[in-house]
Structures are given as C-alpha cells and as structure tokens.
Design a protein around this motif. Structure first.
Motif, short mmCIF file in Angstrom:
data_model
loop_
_atom_site.label_atom_id
_atom_site.label_comp_id
_atom_site.label_asym_id
_atom_site.label_seq_id
_atom_site.Cartn_x
_atom_site.Cartn_y
_atom_site.Cartn_z
N TYR A 153 -3.96 -7.92 -3.19
CA TYR A 153 -4.97 -7.08 -3.83
C TYR A 153 -4.76 -5.63 -3.40
CZ TYR A 153 -7.13 -11.72 -3.66
OH TYR A 153 -7.37 -13.06 -3.73
N LEU A 154 -4.81 -4.71 -4.38
CA LEU A 154 -4.68 -3.28 -4.11
C LEU A 154 -5.82 -2.56 -4.81
CD1 LEU A 154 -0.86 -3.03 -4.81
CD2 LEU A 154 -1.91 -3.01 -2.57
N THR A 155 -6.38 -1.54 -4.16
CA THR A 155 -7.48 -0.79 -4.77
C THR A 155 -7.50 0.63 -4.24
OG1 THR A 155 -9.85 -0.82 -5.20
CG2 THR A 155 -9.13 -1.50 -3.00
N GLU A 156 -8.23 1.50 -5.01
CA GLU A 156 -8.41 2.90 -4.63
C GLU A 156 -7.06 3.62 -4.51
OE1 GLU A 156 -11.70 4.35 -4.38
OE2 GLU A 156 -11.83 2.46 -5.47
N ARG A 157 -6.31 3.64 -5.64
CA ARG A 157 -5.01 4.33 -5.64
C ARG A 157 -5.21 5.84 -5.61
NH1 ARG A 157 -1.51 6.63 -9.32
NH2 ARG A 157 0.72 6.32 -8.94
N ARG A 158 -4.49 6.49 -4.76
CA ARG A 158 -4.55 7.95 -4.70
C ARG A 158 -3.82 8.53 -5.92
NH1 ARG A 158 -3.18 6.11 0.37
NH2 ARG A 158 -4.68 6.52 2.05
N GLY A 159 -4.51 9.35 -6.66
CA GLY A 159 -3.88 9.99 -7.83
C GLY A 159 -4.23 9.33 -9.15
N GLY A 160 -5.13 8.37 -9.16
CA GLY A 160 -5.55 7.79 -10.42
C GLY A 160 -5.30 6.30 -10.49
N ILE A 175 -9.95 -18.67 -0.28
CA ILE A 175 -9.29 -17.83 0.70
C ILE A 175 -9.65 -18.30 2.10
CG2 ILE A 175 -9.12 -15.48 1.60
CD1 ILE A 175 -9.71 -14.45 -1.19
N THR A 176 -8.62 -18.59 2.91
CA THR A 176 -8.85 -19.05 4.28
C THR A 176 -8.49 -18.01 5.32
OG1 THR A 176 -6.64 -20.05 4.35
CG2 THR A 176 -8.46 -21.45 3.62
N GLU A 177 -7.63 -17.05 4.97
CA GLU A 177 -7.22 -16.03 5.92
C GLU A 177 -6.91 -14.75 5.17
OE1 GLU A 177 -4.55 -15.90 10.02
OE2 GLU A 177 -4.08 -17.34 8.42
N LEU A 178 -7.19 -13.61 5.79
CA LEU A 178 -7.06 -12.33 5.11
C LEU A 178 -6.31 -11.34 6.00
CD1 LEU A 178 -8.13 -11.23 2.38
CD2 LEU A 178 -10.00 -10.18 3.66
N PHE A 179 -5.29 -10.68 5.41
CA PHE A 179 -4.55 -9.62 6.07
C PHE A 179 -4.82 -8.32 5.31
CE2 PHE A 179 -2.51 -13.54 7.09
CZ PHE A 179 -2.08 -13.40 8.40
N THR A 180 -5.29 -7.29 6.00
CA THR A 180 -5.76 -6.08 5.32
C THR A 180 -5.02 -4.84 5.80
OG1 THR A 180 -7.49 -5.70 6.97
CG2 THR A 180 -8.07 -7.09 5.08
N HIS A 181 -5.11 -3.80 4.93
CA HIS A 181 -4.57 -2.48 5.27
C HIS A 181 -5.58 -1.44 4.80
CE1 HIS A 181 -1.67 0.89 5.53
NE2 HIS A 181 -2.27 1.31 4.42
N GLY A 182 -5.97 -0.55 5.68
CA GLY A 182 -6.81 0.57 5.26
C GLY A 182 -8.23 0.57 5.72
N ALA A 215 0.83 -1.21 0.00
CA ALA A 215 0.00 0.00 0.00
C ALA A 215 0.86 1.25 0.00
CB ALA A 215 -0.93 -0.01 1.22
N SER A 216 1.96 1.21 0.74
CA SER A 216 2.84 2.39 0.81
C SER A 216 3.54 2.65 -0.52
CB SER A 216 3.87 2.17 1.92
OG SER A 216 4.81 3.23 1.95
N LEU A 217 3.98 1.58 -1.20
CA LEU A 217 4.70 1.74 -2.46
C LEU A 217 3.81 2.31 -3.57
CD1 LEU A 217 6.84 -1.54 -2.61
CD2 LEU A 217 7.72 0.80 -2.44
N THR A 218 2.56 1.89 -3.60
CA THR A 218 1.69 2.26 -4.72
C THR A 218 0.75 3.41 -4.39
OG1 THR A 218 0.05 0.62 -3.99
CG2 THR A 218 1.74 -0.10 -5.57
N GLY A 219 0.63 3.78 -3.12
CA GLY A 219 -0.31 4.83 -2.75
C GLY A 219 -1.74 4.33 -2.71
N ALA A 220 -1.94 3.01 -2.57
CA ALA A 220 -3.29 2.45 -2.52
C ALA A 220 -3.90 2.72 -1.16
CB ALA A 220 -3.25 0.96 -2.81
N ARG A 221 -5.19 3.04 -1.18
CA ARG A 221 -5.89 3.29 0.07
C ARG A 221 -6.20 1.98 0.78
NH1 ARG A 221 -11.82 6.25 0.79
NH2 ARG A 221 -11.87 6.09 3.08
N TYR A 222 -6.53 0.96 -0.01
CA TYR A 222 -6.87 -0.34 0.56
C TYR A 222 -5.94 -1.41 -0.03
CZ TYR A 222 -11.23 2.07 1.70
OH TYR A 222 -12.14 2.97 2.17
N ALA A 223 -5.54 -2.34 0.83
CA ALA A 223 -4.71 -3.47 0.39
C ALA A 223 -5.10 -4.70 1.19
CB ALA A 223 -3.23 -3.17 0.57
N ALA A 224 -4.93 -5.86 0.59
CA ALA A 224 -5.27 -7.11 1.27
C ALA A 224 -4.41 -8.22 0.71
CB ALA A 224 -6.75 -7.45 1.12
N LEU A 225 -4.11 -9.19 1.55
CA LEU A 225 -3.40 -10.39 1.11
C LEU A 225 -4.26 -11.58 1.54
CD1 LEU A 225 0.40 -11.12 1.37
CD2 LEU A 225 -1.27 -12.92 1.64
#
Length: 513
Positions: free
Chosen positions: A118-125, A41-48, A21-31
C-alpha cells in the motif's frame, strides 16, 4: 536487485516497503502480510508514519470493508483517482486516517497472494501509470525475494530442528533417567518451536492423559500432574496417534484442562514409533502469539517422531544394561556357589573328620570346633550374598529373606558398614504375615539401638526358623549381636526375640521376649 539481496525474511519485507516509497515518492507505505486461511492481515511493515500517527490510525483494517477489503476480494492493482471521495476508503494500514492518493498492489509468491503493498500521500500529486508500472514490477520482484527468503528461513529452521533432534538423541542415549529424558524432549521442543511451554503427557490407567514432564519460560507450577480426563474430545485423536492443532487453547471446546486459559495457539503431537504410543508432546504458545504455520507443524511432527524413536532406543539400551548387570550378578552367584561354597564345605568336612580323630586332645578339639563354626558361619553369609546377587537391584523384594536383607542394607547407610546376616532353615516357606511384619519391626528397632551405642563396628543378624521354644513349640528366633559397649561396661550386646511359628496363621500367638 537490492530487494533480492536480502536472505532474511523480515529485513527483506521492510526493504520492499522502503524501496516502494523511494521509487514513487510516497510519504507513507505499508506491506500487509496475509493469513492464507482467514484472508486477513496478520503482520504489517510500514514506512513513514510516526508514533502518534500510528496511535491515531489504530489497528489496520483487515476485514471485507474499504479499499483493503477490495484488494482482499480482488487481488489486482488498485489506484482510485480520488480516495477521499471513494466510499471504500476507510484509511490505509500504517498511514493517516484519511488519504488523498492511494496505490495498492498484491505481492504474489508462487502464484499465491502473500500480501499487499500500500502506498499513499505521493509528493507531487496523484500516482500515475508510471508509478503503477514501477510498483507492479517491484511487487513481482518482491515475490521472488520473499520466496527465496522463505526457502532460506525454512532451511535454517529445518537445520535447527535437526540439530535439536540430534541433541535429544545424544542426551537420551547418555543414560539419563526416564523423567530426565522426557524433560529433555519437552525443553528442546519448546525452544525450537518458540513456545511458552513444552509438556509431555502419558496415558493413565483410567483412560485419560497426565502431564508427567514440563519445561516453561516461567514457573512450571501447576502443569505437572494436570490430567485430561477420559471422555475429553481431544483424547480420541491423541490416543489414536493423531496430531491436534489448536488456534486458541483458552476458547477451543476440545480443551478441558484448568491450565488452558494460560495459553493460545497449540499443537499436540503423538510420540509414537513402530505402532507404540509413548505419549504426547504439547507445545502451547502464549495468548495473542502467532499461530503455528504449516511448516512449523510439519517440522515439529518430525521432531516428535524422532524423539519417540530416541526414547524407545534409550529404553532398550537401559534394558540391555540392566540385563548385562543381571547376567554378571548371576555369573558371580554361580561362581560363589559352585566354587567358594563347595570348597568351604569340603574344608569344613575335613576339619570335622580331623576333630573326630583328635578325640583325646581337648585343646585341639576346641580349636578345630571353633574353626568349623567359623566356616559354617562363613558358608551361611556367602549363601546370603548369593541370594542378594540374584535379586534385581531396583525392584522391591518379594520374599521374606529379601526384606531382611533390605533392612540390613538400609541400616548400613547409617552404620557405615554392612551387618552380616545368617539364615537357618527354610525362612521363606515358614515365615508369613503377621509374623513377618513383627519380626521385621523388631529387627529395625534392634539395628537402630545398635547404631545409638558407642564403639559398634560389627553386627551379626541371625534368623532361625528351626528354634525350639521353652514350651517345646516350633519357633522363630531373631538374634542381633554387636560388639558395642554395654551399660554395665561389658563388651558386646545381644538382642533376642522369639515367637511361635503359629503366629503366622493368626495374631493370637504371643511373642516370647
């Protein structure tokens, strides 16, 4: 480099998500971590996402539909230009229900897909080619970090299982009873496996299996005594020494016990060593808990084999200790018979000879006569002690003589001293049921009555099968003497009971009070 510095798996996975998320500027990230067998999918790690956003999102999509399903079917980087208009886009795990920008990259460990980033909602386009290249490189390094973390976690887990197996061996060889030994195995295995319960089953005479020891986080009530009936499908594998792995105990048709509804994933491991099946170790988890991994199954199977060997060694050690006790008792019995009894008998013969030579001296004759009687009584008691030494201490007596000694030993606990016992004649050959049962009942009552009297410090029990009844018949006589005070104030009490030896052939022969 920062991702690769984590040795613990879960912190490493969370750091991968945060770094992406930090590298790409994504608002939301998940693994999303995948189940390799069922591709879900059995387990989810999220950011945002915040708590309310997670609640609106609900369960992460892990089926064949949408962008997530596309990554499951074809694990290659995926970056649609307009996810809102893409019919494959039902939402992103851990993100908002509807996304405007999306980037998905597989994370591979050793050539196999471990999960997806998974990355989504990138800041700046929208995400561009540079973002895709960055995340692809990150996913590659993440795979190496995950592999290292897995190896580290596996090594630590293996170390814990080895330490647990060593603790079980130490506990079993310390001389614990059989029940305590099985409970120790169940408890250690439950803790190591993170199971809700650890139980040990053993084969029954009917051909089934019964839970004989249990360890649980909660109340183990209802587990011990539960039986897998003969004919159950799971028994074929268990009795054959094969492990059984179950995804859900409550729904698996092979499970037939009443307690199965309380548990979910489970593994049942044979406790066998050298071709000998001791029992089965079962480790069920709670419903909804994660299934056992292949590594956990392998480690638990090795633990079960080690525990079975430890149980056999403990059993062999117990047998050796018992054999040493028996040998020592036999040696003492031989010494008593060969040395003590023979010397006492020789002394009795010398006194008897002296009494005959002193025929004219009445006082000397009486004194020597009492000494001879005392020696004769002592010889009988020593022979009784020899017989008791020759009986296995933990086994139920199989002879009439042994049952009489068992009654007197039991009374010694209440009396505070051991009654002396004397047998006259071949008691084991001449006393049979129902006479044996009646005599033991009378002995039990006489000993109880002596315990109730005040001042009793000595009790003598005599069983004589050479007695002659008043009618001239062959009888059995039981005498119980004590030194307690009588009701009339006199010293000592004598309980006497006689019966015709023919009572051993049937109940019609009466007792003689």
């Amino acid at each position: 480099m920062g991702v690769g510095g984590e040795l613990e798996l879960r912190p490493a996975l969370q750091r991968i998500v945060d770094t992406a998320a930090s590298l790409t500027g994504a608002r939301y990230a998940a693994l999303g971590v995948l189940d390799p067998e069922h591709r879900r999918i059995t387990e989810l790690f999220t950011h945002g996402p915040t708590g309310p956003e997670r609640d609106r999102t609900g369960e992460p999509p892990g089926g064949p539909a949408g962008l997530i399903g596309e990554l499951l079917r074809d694990p290659r980087p995926l970056a649609p230009e307009d996810p809102t208009g893409d019919p494959r886009s039902p939402g992103v795990p851990g993100g908002p229900p509807r996304t405007h920008t999306f980037l998905g990259v597989p994370v591979r460990v050793g050539g196999e897909v471990f999960g997806h980033l998974y990355l989504t909602e990138r800041r700046g386009g929208p995400f561009d080619d540079e973002d895709l290249a960055l995340v692809t490189v990150l996913a590659s390094q993440a795979g190496i970090a995950v592999g290292n973390a897995r190896l580290y976690e596996t090594a630590r887990r293996r170390e814990r299982w080895i330490e647990g197996a060593a603790a079980v061996t130490t506990a079993l060889l310390s001389g614990r009873s059989a029940d305590d030994a099985l409970t120790t195995v169940a408890e250690q295995a439950r803790i190591l496996a993170g199971a809700a319960a650890g139980v040990v089953l053993q084969p029954t005479e009917e051909g089934g299996m019964e839970i004989v020891a249990a360890s649980t986080r909660d109340d183990p009530e209802g587990l011990v005594g539960t039986t897998i009936l003969p004919g159950s499908p799971v028994l074929v594998q268990l009795l054959g020494g094969e492990p059984v792995f179950i995804e859900d105990s409550a729904t698996d048709p092979r499970m037939t016990t009443q307690v199965r509804s309380r548990f979910g994933p489970s593994m049942m491991l044979p406790l066998q060593s050298g071709g000998r099946l001791i029992g089965t170790l079962a480790l069920p988890r709670r419903r909804g808990d994660a299934a056992y991994t292949a590594v956990e199954q392998s480690l638990a199977s090795r633990f079960a084999a080690h525990a079975a060997l430890a149980l056999l060694l403990a059993d062999a050690q117990h047998d050796r200790e018992r054999l040493a006790v028996y040998e020592d008792r036999d040696r003492i019995a031989r010494d008593l018979h060969d040395l003590v009894v023979q010397r006492l008998f020789a002394t009795e013969m010398m006194l008897e000879s002296t009494r005959r030579r002193a025929a004219g001296e009445e006082g000397t004759q009486a004194l020597i006569g009492r000494a001879v009687d005392e020696l004769d009584s002592t010889i009988q008691e020593v022979r009784t002690a020899i017989f008791a030494l020759q009986q296995p201490p933990a086994d139920a007596p199989t002879t009439f003589r042994g049952r009489v000694l068992r009654e007197t030993r039991g009374a010694a606990v209440l009396l505070g001293f051991s009654p002396s016992v004397r047998f006259t004649g071949p008691v084991d050959a001449l006393v049979r049921e129902p006479l044996e049962g009646r005599l033991l009942a009378e002995l039990r009552g006489a000993l109880a009555a002596a315990h109730r009297r005040a001042g009793v410090s000595r009790i003598e029990v005599t069983v004589d099968v050479t007695a002659t009844l008043p009618d001239g018949g062959d009888g059995v006589r039981l005498l119980v003497r004590d030194d307690g005070a009588r009701e009339d104030g006199g010293p000592g009490t004598v309980f006497a009971w006689e019966a015709d030896r023919r009572a051993g052939a049937g109940p019609e022969a009466p007792d003689t009070p």
